[in-house]
Write a protein that holds these residues in place. Structure first.
Motif, PDB file in Angstrom:
ATOM      1  N   GLY A  53      43.184  14.272  39.998  1.00  0.00           N
ATOM      2  CA  GLY A  53      42.709  13.521  41.159  1.00  0.00           C
ATOM      3  C   GLY A  53      43.724  13.371  42.266  1.00  0.00           C
ATOM      4  N   THR A  54      44.945  13.884  42.068  1.00  0.00           N
ATOM      5  CA  THR A  54      46.008  13.788  43.071  1.00  0.00           C
ATOM      6  C   THR A  54      46.051  15.061  43.901  1.00  0.00           C
ATOM      7  N   LEU A  55      46.041  14.917  45.226  1.00  0.00           N
ATOM      8  CA  LEU A  55      46.146  16.053  46.130  1.00  0.00           C
ATOM      9  C   LEU A  55      47.543  16.096  46.723  1.00  0.00           C
ATOM     10  N   LYS A  56      48.060  17.309  46.925  1.00  0.00           N
ATOM     11  CA  LYS A  56      49.406  17.419  47.484  1.00  0.00           C
ATOM     12  C   LYS A  56      49.371  18.113  48.832  1.00  0.00           C
ATOM     13  N   GLU A  57      50.375  17.843  49.621  1.00  0.00           N
ATOM     14  CA  GLU A  57      50.610  18.528  50.891  1.00  0.00           C
ATOM     15  C   GLU A  57      51.948  19.248  50.813  1.00  0.00           C
ATOM     16  N   PRO A  58      52.025  20.501  51.285  1.00  0.00           N
ATOM     17  CA  PRO A  58      50.918  21.275  51.839  1.00  0.00           C
ATOM     18  C   PRO A  58      49.894  21.663  50.784  1.00  0.00           C
ATOM     19  N   ALA A  59      48.728  22.110  51.247  1.00  0.00           N
ATOM     20  CA  ALA A  59      47.648  22.474  50.342  1.00  0.00           C
ATOM     21  C   ALA A  59      48.066  23.626  49.429  1.00  0.00           C
ATOM     22  N   ASP A  60      47.346  23.766  48.318  1.00  0.00           N
ATOM     23  CA  ASP A  60      47.700  24.794  47.340  1.00  0.00           C
ATOM     24  C   ASP A  60      47.425  26.209  47.842  1.00  0.00           C
ATOM     25  N   TYR A  61      46.319  26.377  48.562  1.00  0.00           N
ATOM     26  CA  TYR A  61      45.925  27.713  49.013  1.00  0.00           C
ATOM     27  C   TYR A  61      45.342  27.634  50.419  1.00  0.00           C
ATOM     28  N   VAL A  62      45.560  28.714  51.193  1.00  0.00           N
ATOM     29  CA  VAL A  62      45.050  28.788  52.562  1.00  0.00           C
ATOM     30  C   VAL A  62      44.470  30.177  52.796  1.00  0.00           C
ATOM     31  N   TYR A  63      43.289  30.228  53.394  1.00  0.00           N
ATOM     32  CA  TYR A  63      42.661  31.489  53.776  1.00  0.00           C
ATOM     33  C   TYR A  63      42.325  31.425  55.260  1.00  0.00           C
ATOM     34  N   PHE A  64      42.687  32.467  56.011  1.00  0.00           N
ATOM     35  CA  PHE A  64      42.331  32.572  57.422  1.00  0.00           C
ATOM     36  C   PHE A  64      41.262  33.643  57.600  1.00  0.00           C
ATOM     37  N   GLY A  65      40.241  33.338  58.395  1.00  0.00           N
ATOM     38  CA  GLY A  65      39.227  34.336  58.717  1.00  0.00           C
ATOM     39  C   GLY A  65      39.850  35.532  59.421  1.00  0.00           C
ATOM     40  N   PRO A  66      39.388  36.753  59.107  1.00  0.00           N
ATOM     41  CA  PRO A  66      40.069  37.959  59.593  1.00  0.00           C
ATOM     42  C   PRO A  66      39.632  38.454  60.959  1.00  0.00           C
ATOM     43  N   TYR A  67      38.588  37.858  61.561  1.00  0.00           N
ATOM     44  CA  TYR A  67      38.030  38.418  62.791  1.00  0.00           C
ATOM     45  C   TYR A  67      38.115  37.413  63.935  1.00  0.00           C
ATOM     46  N   THR A 113      52.187  26.476  40.782  1.00  0.00           N
ATOM     47  CA  THR A 113      53.112  25.422  40.357  1.00  0.00           C
ATOM     48  C   THR A 113      54.159  25.095  41.421  1.00  0.00           C
ATOM     49  N   SER A 114      54.139  25.828  42.533  1.00  0.00           N
ATOM     50  CA  SER A 114      55.103  25.612  43.598  1.00  0.00           C
ATOM     51  C   SER A 114      54.737  24.379  44.418  1.00  0.00           C
ATOM     52  N   ALA A 115      55.736  23.830  45.090  1.00  0.00           N
ATOM     53  CA  ALA A 115      55.483  22.737  46.030  1.00  0.00           C
ATOM     54  C   ALA A 115      54.875  23.253  47.325  1.00  0.00           C
ATOM     55  N   LYS A 116      54.895  24.579  47.512  1.00  0.00           N
ATOM     56  CA  LYS A 116      54.344  25.193  48.719  1.00  0.00           C
ATOM     57  C   LYS A 116      52.958  25.770  48.438  1.00  0.00           C
ATOM     58  N   GLY A 117      52.278  26.149  49.511  1.00  0.00           N
ATOM     59  CA  GLY A 117      50.977  26.770  49.385  1.00  0.00           C
ATOM     60  C   GLY A 117      51.068  28.278  49.240  1.00  0.00           C
ATOM     61  N   GLU A 118      49.923  28.900  48.962  1.00  0.00           N
ATOM     62  CA  GLU A 118      49.823  30.351  48.867  1.00  0.00           C
ATOM     63  C   GLU A 118      48.758  30.830  49.842  1.00  0.00           C
ATOM     64  N   LEU A 119      49.083  31.889  50.599  1.00  0.00           N
ATOM     65  CA  LEU A 119      48.093  32.510  51.466  1.00  0.00           C
ATOM     66  C   LEU A 119      47.217  33.447  50.649  1.00  0.00           C
ATOM     67  N   ILE A 120      45.936  33.456  50.970  1.00  0.00           N
ATOM     68  CA  ILE A 120      44.989  34.372  50.340  1.00  0.00           C
ATOM     69  C   ILE A 120      44.478  35.325  51.412  1.00  0.00           C
ATOM     70  N   CYS A 121      44.556  36.619  51.132  1.00  0.00           N
ATOM     71  CA  CYS A 121      44.007  37.588  52.086  1.00  0.00           C
ATOM     72  C   CYS A 121      43.562  38.835  51.341  1.00  0.00           C
ATOM     73  N   ASP A 122      43.067  39.832  52.088  1.00  0.00           N
ATOM     74  CA  ASP A 122      42.551  41.077  51.514  1.00  0.00           C
ATOM     75  C   ASP A 122      41.476  40.784  50.471  1.00  0.00           C
ATOM     76  N   THR A 123      40.557  39.897  50.801  1.00  0.00           N
ATOM     77  CA  THR A 123      39.483  39.524  49.889  1.00  0.00           C
ATOM     78  C   THR A 123      38.288  40.469  50.062  1.00  0.00           C
ATOM     79  N   PRO A 124      37.511  40.705  49.012  1.00  0.00           N
ATOM     80  CA  PRO A 124      36.362  41.616  49.122  1.00  0.00           C
ATOM     81  C   PRO A 124      35.278  41.042  50.024  1.00  0.00           C
ATOM     82  N   GLU A 125      34.651  41.895  50.807  1.00  0.00           N
ATOM     83  CA  GLU A 125      33.612  41.473  51.754  1.00  0.00           C
ATOM     84  C   GLU A 125      32.327  42.252  51.518  1.00  0.00           C
ATOM     85  N   VAL A 126      31.216  41.604  51.782  1.00  0.00           N
ATOM     86  CA  VAL A 126      29.901  42.245  51.844  1.00  0.00           C
ATOM     87  C   VAL A 126      29.342  41.938  53.213  1.00  0.00           C
TER      88      VAL A 126
END
Length: 199
Positions: A53-67, A113-126
Motif C-alpha cells: 500500500g506504500t507508493l514511492k517517488e519517483p514512480a517505478d515505471y514510466v512509458y512515453f507515447g511514441p508519436y 528494487t531500485s530507488a529510481k524508476g525504469e523507462l519502458i519502450c519498444d512495446t508491441p503495437e497493433v
C-alpha cells in the motif's frame, strides 16, 4: 491487479498529452538514455506498484507515447496478456497513424528494487488498418477466452473503414513473448478477430 512480479496492486496515472523531454533526469530513472529523443504531446503513463500500500517517488515505471501530438487516450490492466503470471497494461490511442489508431501492451516486468524508476519502450503495437479507423478509441481487458493461458483484449474502432465506417470491436488474442513450457500454449504472435457492430 499488480504490474510487476513483486506487487499486488498498481496505480497508473495517464497524462494524455505529456511531452517526453530530450534528456531525462538520471536521478529519477535508471536508464535515461533508453527510448532516446523527445516526443511532444505523445502522452505519458506513470506506473506505481506496491505490495503493502506504500507508493514511492519517483514512480517505478514510466512509458512515453511514441508519436508526437497523438496523445494517449485509454488504458486497461488486471490481465496477463502473455501468460507469464504477471499482469500487463494495455494503452490505446485512436489518434495514432493519422487516426488509424492502435494499442500497445506493456508487459508486467520483474521487481524494480531500485530507488529510481525504469523507462519502458519498444512495446508491441497493433494498429488500425487504414486512416481514421480510430482503433483504440475504447478498450477493455478480458479473461482467457480460449483457455490457452493468455488473457484477451477487446478494442473499439468506431469508424472502421473495413466495416463501411460503421465501427467494429477487435478481439486481440493473448500471445507469448517467451518460450512455452506447458502443454497448452498461446500463439507466439498477436492475432485478432474483428466483430462488426452495425451495417
Amino acid at each position: 491487479g499488480g504490474f510487476s512480479s513483486a506487487s499486488s496492486e498498481a496505480l497508473v496515472v495517464l497524462s494524455r498529452d505529456e511531452n517526453k523531454p530530450t534528456t531525462l533526469n538520471s536521478a529519477d530513472v535508471n536508464n535515461p538514455s533508453t527510448c532516446s529523443g523527445n516526443v511532444n504531446g505523445g502522452g505519458k503513463a506513470t506506473i506505481y506498484t506496491t505490495a503493502d500500500g506504500t507508493l514511492k517517488e519517483p514512480a517505478d515505471y514510466v512509458y512515453f507515447g511514441p508519436y508526437a501530438y497523438d496523445n494517449l487516450r485509454v488504458l486497461a490492466g488486471n490481465a496477463d496478456i502473455n501468460g507469464d503470471g504477471v499482469d500487463d497494461l494495455v494503452i490505446g490511442s485512436d489518434l495514432w497513424h493519422s487516426s488509424a489508431g492502435g494499442v500497445t501492451v506493456l508487459y508486467g516486468p520483474g521487481e524494480n528494487t531500485s530507488a529510481k524508476g525504469e523507462l519502458i519502450c519498444d512495446t508491441p503495437e497493433v494498429l488500425g488498418a487504414t486512416n481514421s479507423d480510430k482503433l483504440g478509441y475504447s478498450l477493455t481487458t478480458l479473461q482467457d477466452l480460449n483457455n490457452d493461458g493468455c488473457a484477451e483484449v477487446a478494442i473499439g474502432a468506431p469508424s472502421d473503414s473495413t466495416q463501411g465506417g460503421g465501427g467494429s470491436i477487435t478481439i486481440l488474442w493473448g500471445w507469448q513473448n517467451t518460450p512455452c513450457d506447458g502443454t497448452v500454449c498461446c500463439p507466439t504472435q498477436p492475432q485478432v478477430s474483428t466483430l462488426k457492430t452495425r451495417a
